[in-house]
Design a protein around this motif. Sequence first.
Motif, PDB file in Angstrom:
ATOM      1  N   SER A 177       3.144  -3.670   4.479  1.00 39.65           N
ATOM      2  CA  SER A 177       4.369  -3.860   5.251  1.00 39.65           C
ATOM      3  C   SER A 177       4.765  -2.619   6.032  1.00 39.65           C
ATOM      4  CB  SER A 177       5.514  -4.273   4.323  1.00 39.65           C
ATOM      5  OG  SER A 177       5.742  -3.272   3.345  1.00 39.65           O
ATOM      6  N   SER A 178       4.245  -1.456   5.631  1.00 41.63           N
ATOM      7  CA  SER A 178       4.578  -0.207   6.319  1.00 41.63           C
ATOM      8  C   SER A 178       3.635   0.081   7.477  1.00 41.63           C
ATOM      9  CB  SER A 178       4.535   0.965   5.329  1.00 41.63           C
ATOM     10  OG  SER A 178       5.452   0.775   4.283  1.00 41.63           O
ATOM     11  N   LEU A 179       2.608  -0.747   7.642  1.00 44.07           N
ATOM     12  CA  LEU A 179       1.584  -0.482   8.659  1.00 44.07           C
ATOM     13  C   LEU A 179       1.421  -1.595   9.680  1.00 44.07           C
ATOM     14  CD1 LEU A 179      -1.263   0.800   6.285  1.00 44.07           C
ATOM     15  CD2 LEU A 179       0.281   2.210   7.665  1.00 44.07           C
ATOM     16  N   THR A 180       1.930  -2.767   9.400  1.00 41.02           N
ATOM     17  CA  THR A 180       1.642  -3.927  10.230  1.00 41.02           C
ATOM     18  C   THR A 180       2.906  -4.537  10.809  1.00 41.02           C
ATOM     19  OG1 THR A 180       1.710  -5.359   8.268  1.00 41.02           O
ATOM     20  CG2 THR A 180      -0.435  -4.495   8.924  1.00 41.02           C
ATOM     21  N   THR A 181       2.705  -5.386  11.795  1.00 42.85           N
ATOM     22  CA  THR A 181       3.814  -6.131  12.368  1.00 42.85           C
ATOM     23  C   THR A 181       4.095  -7.349  11.501  1.00 42.85           C
ATOM     24  OG1 THR A 181       2.388  -7.543  13.716  1.00 42.85           O
ATOM     25  CG2 THR A 181       3.054  -5.431  14.670  1.00 42.85           C
ATOM     26  N   ALA A 182       5.238  -7.970  11.725  1.00 39.81           N
ATOM     27  CA  ALA A 182       5.604  -9.143  10.935  1.00 39.81           C
ATOM     28  C   ALA A 182       4.615 -10.281  11.137  1.00 39.81           C
ATOM     29  CB  ALA A 182       7.011  -9.591  11.290  1.00 39.81           C
ATOM     30  N   ALA A 183       3.987 -10.342  12.303  1.00 41.07           N
ATOM     31  CA  ALA A 183       3.050 -11.422  12.600  1.00 41.07           C
ATOM     32  C   ALA A 183       1.639 -11.122  12.122  1.00 41.07           C
ATOM     33  CB  ALA A 183       3.028 -11.692  14.102  1.00 41.07           C
ATOM     34  N   GLY A 184       1.443  -9.960  11.531  1.00 36.65           N
ATOM     35  CA  GLY A 184       0.095  -9.551  11.168  1.00 36.65           C
ATOM     36  C   GLY A 184      -0.485  -8.717  12.284  1.00 36.65           C
ATOM     37  N   GLY A 185      -1.409  -7.855  11.991  1.00 39.03           N
ATOM     38  CA  GLY A 185      -1.942  -6.936  12.996  1.00 39.03           C
ATOM     39  C   GLY A 185      -1.336  -5.562  12.800  1.00 39.03           C
ATOM     40  N   LEU A 186      -2.113  -4.544  13.092  1.00 38.95           N
ATOM     41  CA  LEU A 186      -1.665  -3.176  12.871  1.00 38.95           C
ATOM     42  C   LEU A 186      -0.620  -2.754  13.901  1.00 38.95           C
ATOM     43  CD1 LEU A 186      -5.061  -1.425  12.080  1.00 38.95           C
ATOM     44  CD2 LEU A 186      -3.193  -1.876  10.483  1.00 38.95           C
ATOM     45  N   ASP A 187       0.353  -2.013  13.450  1.00 37.95           N
ATOM     46  CA  ASP A 187       1.354  -1.403  14.315  1.00 37.95           C
ATOM     47  C   ASP A 187       0.915   0.035  14.539  1.00 37.95           C
ATOM     48  OD1 ASP A 187       3.612  -0.011  15.301  1.00 37.95           O
ATOM     49  OD2 ASP A 187       4.949  -1.558  14.496  1.00 37.95           O
ATOM     50  N   GLU A 229      11.866   3.836 -21.727  1.00 37.83           N
ATOM     51  CA  GLU A 229      13.214   3.528 -22.208  1.00 37.83           C
ATOM     52  C   GLU A 229      14.247   3.607 -21.089  1.00 37.83           C
ATOM     53  OE1 GLU A 229      12.296   7.842 -22.643  1.00 37.83           O
ATOM     54  OE2 GLU A 229      11.300   5.962 -23.235  1.00 37.83           O
ATOM     55  N   ASP A 230      13.970   4.378 -20.052  1.00 34.45           N
ATOM     56  CA  ASP A 230      14.909   4.485 -18.927  1.00 34.45           C
ATOM     57  C   ASP A 230      14.964   3.206 -18.102  1.00 34.45           C
ATOM     58  OD1 ASP A 230      15.463   7.023 -19.694  1.00 34.45           O
ATOM     59  OD2 ASP A 230      14.400   8.020 -18.061  1.00 34.45           O
ATOM     60  N   LEU A 231      13.994   2.328 -18.277  1.00 32.14           N
ATOM     61  CA  LEU A 231      13.927   1.099 -17.482  1.00 32.14           C
ATOM     62  C   LEU A 231      14.362  -0.122 -18.272  1.00 32.14           C
ATOM     63  CD1 LEU A 231      10.529   1.718 -15.630  1.00 32.14           C
ATOM     64  CD2 LEU A 231      12.850   2.194 -14.836  1.00 32.14           C
ATOM     65  N   GLU A 232      14.798   0.071 -19.494  1.00 29.22           N
ATOM     66  CA  GLU A 232      15.251  -1.070 -20.285  1.00 29.22           C
ATOM     67  C   GLU A 232      16.486  -1.700 -19.637  1.00 29.22           C
ATOM     68  OE1 GLU A 232      15.898   0.163 -24.266  1.00 29.22           O
ATOM     69  OE2 GLU A 232      13.792   0.679 -24.648  1.00 29.22           O
ATOM     70  N   GLY A 233      16.418  -2.996 -19.415  1.00 32.12           N
ATOM     71  CA  GLY A 233      17.525  -3.713 -18.807  1.00 32.12           C
ATOM     72  C   GLY A 233      17.565  -3.655 -17.297  1.00 32.12           C
ATOM     73  N   VAL A 234      16.617  -2.951 -16.684  1.00 29.29           N
ATOM     74  CA  VAL A 234      16.592  -2.845 -15.224  1.00 29.29           C
ATOM     75  C   VAL A 234      15.899  -4.066 -14.633  1.00 29.29           C
ATOM     76  CG1 VAL A 234      15.744  -1.505 -13.258  1.00 29.29           C
ATOM     77  CG2 VAL A 234      16.600  -0.332 -15.290  1.00 29.29           C
ATOM     78  N   GLU A 235      16.536  -4.691 -13.656  1.00 24.51           N
ATOM     79  CA  GLU A 235      15.951  -5.839 -12.973  1.00 24.51           C
ATOM     80  C   GLU A 235      14.983  -5.341 -11.919  1.00 24.51           C
ATOM     81  OE1 GLU A 235      17.325  -9.263  -9.747  1.00 24.51           O
ATOM     82  OE2 GLU A 235      18.840  -8.330 -11.038  1.00 24.51           O
ATOM     83  N   ILE A 236      13.709  -5.667 -12.077  1.00 26.05           N
ATOM     84  CA  ILE A 236      12.666  -5.184 -11.159  1.00 26.05           C
ATOM     85  C   ILE A 236      12.092  -6.367 -10.400  1.00 26.05           C
ATOM     86  CG2 ILE A 236      10.463  -3.977 -10.969  1.00 26.05           C
ATOM     87  CD1 ILE A 236      11.141  -2.539 -13.561  1.00 26.05           C
ATOM     88  N   GLY A 237      12.223  -6.321  -9.082  1.00 25.09           N
ATOM     89  CA  GLY A 237      11.742  -7.425  -8.248  1.00 25.09           C
ATOM     90  C   GLY A 237      10.244  -7.484  -8.191  1.00 25.09           C
ATOM     91  N   SER A 238       9.723  -8.655  -7.843  1.00 27.46           N
ATOM     92  CA  SER A 238       8.269  -8.853  -7.822  1.00 27.46           C
ATOM     93  C   SER A 238       7.729  -9.115  -6.430  1.00 27.46           C
ATOM     94  CB  SER A 238       7.896 -10.048  -8.707  1.00 27.46           C
ATOM     95  OG  SER A 238       8.550 -11.219  -8.275  1.00 27.46           O
ATOM     96  N   ALA A 239       8.559  -9.093  -5.413  1.00 24.17           N
ATOM     97  CA  ALA A 239       8.090  -9.383  -4.063  1.00 24.17           C
ATOM     98  C   ALA A 239       8.651  -8.378  -3.082  1.00 24.17           C
ATOM     99  CB  ALA A 239       8.490 -10.793  -3.640  1.00 24.17           C
ATOM    100  N   GLY A 240       7.847  -8.030  -2.091  1.00 23.32           N
ATOM    101  CA  GLY A 240       8.306  -7.143  -1.046  1.00 23.32           C
ATOM    102  C   GLY A 240       8.980  -7.914   0.070  1.00 23.32           C
ATOM    103  N   LYS A 241       9.457  -7.197   1.073  1.00 22.55           N
ATOM    104  CA  LYS A 241      10.204  -7.821   2.158  1.00 22.55           C
ATOM    105  C   LYS A 241       9.317  -8.570   3.138  1.00 22.55           C
ATOM    106  CE  LYS A 241      13.827  -4.232   2.258  1.00 22.55           C
ATOM    107  NZ  LYS A 241      14.410  -3.156   3.093  1.00 22.55           N
ATOM    108  N   ALA A 242       8.183  -7.975   3.474  1.00 19.62           N
ATOM    109  CA  ALA A 242       7.414  -8.488   4.605  1.00 19.62           C
ATOM    110  C   ALA A 242       6.524  -9.673   4.279  1.00 19.62           C
ATOM    111  CB  ALA A 242       6.557  -7.354   5.196  1.00 19.62           C
ATOM    112  N   GLY A 243       6.101  -9.783   3.060  1.00 19.75           N
ATOM    113  CA  GLY A 243       5.278 -10.919   2.670  1.00 19.75           C
ATOM    114  C   GLY A 243       3.836 -10.841   3.116  1.00 19.75           C
ATOM    115  N   VAL A 244       3.353  -9.648   3.502  1.00 18.73           N
ATOM    116  CA  VAL A 244       1.958  -9.527   3.932  1.00 18.73           C
ATOM    117  C   VAL A 244       1.088  -8.848   2.889  1.00 18.73           C
ATOM    118  CG1 VAL A 244       2.475  -9.556   6.390  1.00 18.73           C
ATOM    119  CG2 VAL A 244       2.491  -7.376   5.167  1.00 18.73           C
ATOM    120  N   GLY A 245       1.669  -8.343   1.827  1.00 21.14           N
ATOM    121  CA  GLY A 245       0.895  -7.683   0.780  1.00 21.14           C
ATOM    122  C   GLY A 245       0.938  -8.467  -0.510  1.00 21.14           C
ATOM    123  N   THR A 246       0.297  -7.896  -1.537  1.00 21.51           N
ATOM    124  CA  THR A 246       0.265  -8.569  -2.841  1.00 21.51           C
ATOM    125  C   THR A 246       1.226  -7.952  -3.825  1.00 21.51           C
ATOM    126  OG1 THR A 246      -1.529  -7.114  -3.589  1.00 21.51           O
ATOM    127  CG2 THR A 246      -2.153  -9.192  -2.554  1.00 21.51           C
TER     128      THR A 246
END
Length: 383
Positions: A22-32, A210-227
């Motif tokens: 997501s840091s290297l490509t455009t939203a449509a796919g392809g390198l920026d 232990e510092d991460l106990e109870g922390v909500e950690i997301g599983s998806a990025g914003k752009a949707g082009v990576g895994t």
Amino acid sequence: MEQDLRRDVRDARRVVVKVGSSSLTTAAGGLDADRVDALVDVLARHLAPADAEDTGEGKEIVLVSSGAIAAGLAPLGLDRRPRDLARQQAAASVGQGLLVARYTASFARYGRRVGQVLLTTYDTSRRSHYRNAYRTLDQLLAMGAVPVVNENDTVATDEIRFGDNDRLAALVAHLVRADLLVLLSDVDGLYDGNPSTPGTSLIGEVRGPEDLEGVEIGSAGKAGVGTGGMATKVEAAGIAAAAGIPVVLTSASSAADALAGRPVGTYFHRTGRRSAGRLLWLAHASAPRGALVLDDGAVRAVVEQRTSLLPAGLAGVEGEFSAGDPVELRDVSGHAVARGLVNFDAREIPRLIGRSTRDLARELGPAYEREVVHRDDLVLLRR
């Protein structure tokens, strides 16, 4: 304390930097191209001189770069990342060349060469392959080149995939004996909840799980082009930190501040010490091809006494595998206690079960007077 912490980051000599699709490509796919150039501008400013003796100035940088599949979408007329492996491999085949060509041109502005290194878990869980991977990366750095590492998506199957480049980056950091791992994405750090929810705040430091106990950690990025997503980054940071490598997790736009040692993103403290190289890969990157069932005595010997697994301790075998493959070591209840590289094919195991190496050597020959899994090729799993 904060200044001391960031000084450690600033003074790191060998650094692995991972950047997401997501840091290297455009939203449509392809390198920026502008995004790639902006990242390279930052990295080039921190690189050690390529044509001078080691003065201790600057950094050696290994770049673990996602983006091959995303870069191949538009040229192949795909409007989104395909779900099936075959089309992912096709996209990677097209996109990997575009990705490396873009990096080659961008680093050339600073007179720097890049070297492409494509890895699968198969390349790194075998002893000889692991050494070869290290030698290649170390030599590229010694010659002033910037290794650009990616998973070999064009040939990797589900059984031999790392799964995401965050985990690959953590393992590469251990492989090259890095002083620091920097994970760059489209989020500026780890938050104690959904960053878009009012009241959430950035977690500046993580000293242990232990510092991460109870922390909500997301599983998806914003752009949707990576895994990967934040969950994979936190997992990767945990792998690296447990191997004695500190981690900075932040956004690609903050890369310059991160490498300069400024207090940006989330800093993961070391939680362990460096271990034998291949064992980290064996624990976190290998996909077991089968399983060996151990009797109670063998479980105690392997887990408590850290011995090799001998034929006498075998109680069963599951799956199809060849000598040299990673396998799980399980107790009689099916719980995995260890993982190791097996010295025999699955079809040979039944005749070995419960027998001494001396008897086996007398009946079958000296090749059978050996361990089923040597302790140097064995890693214990958390229980």
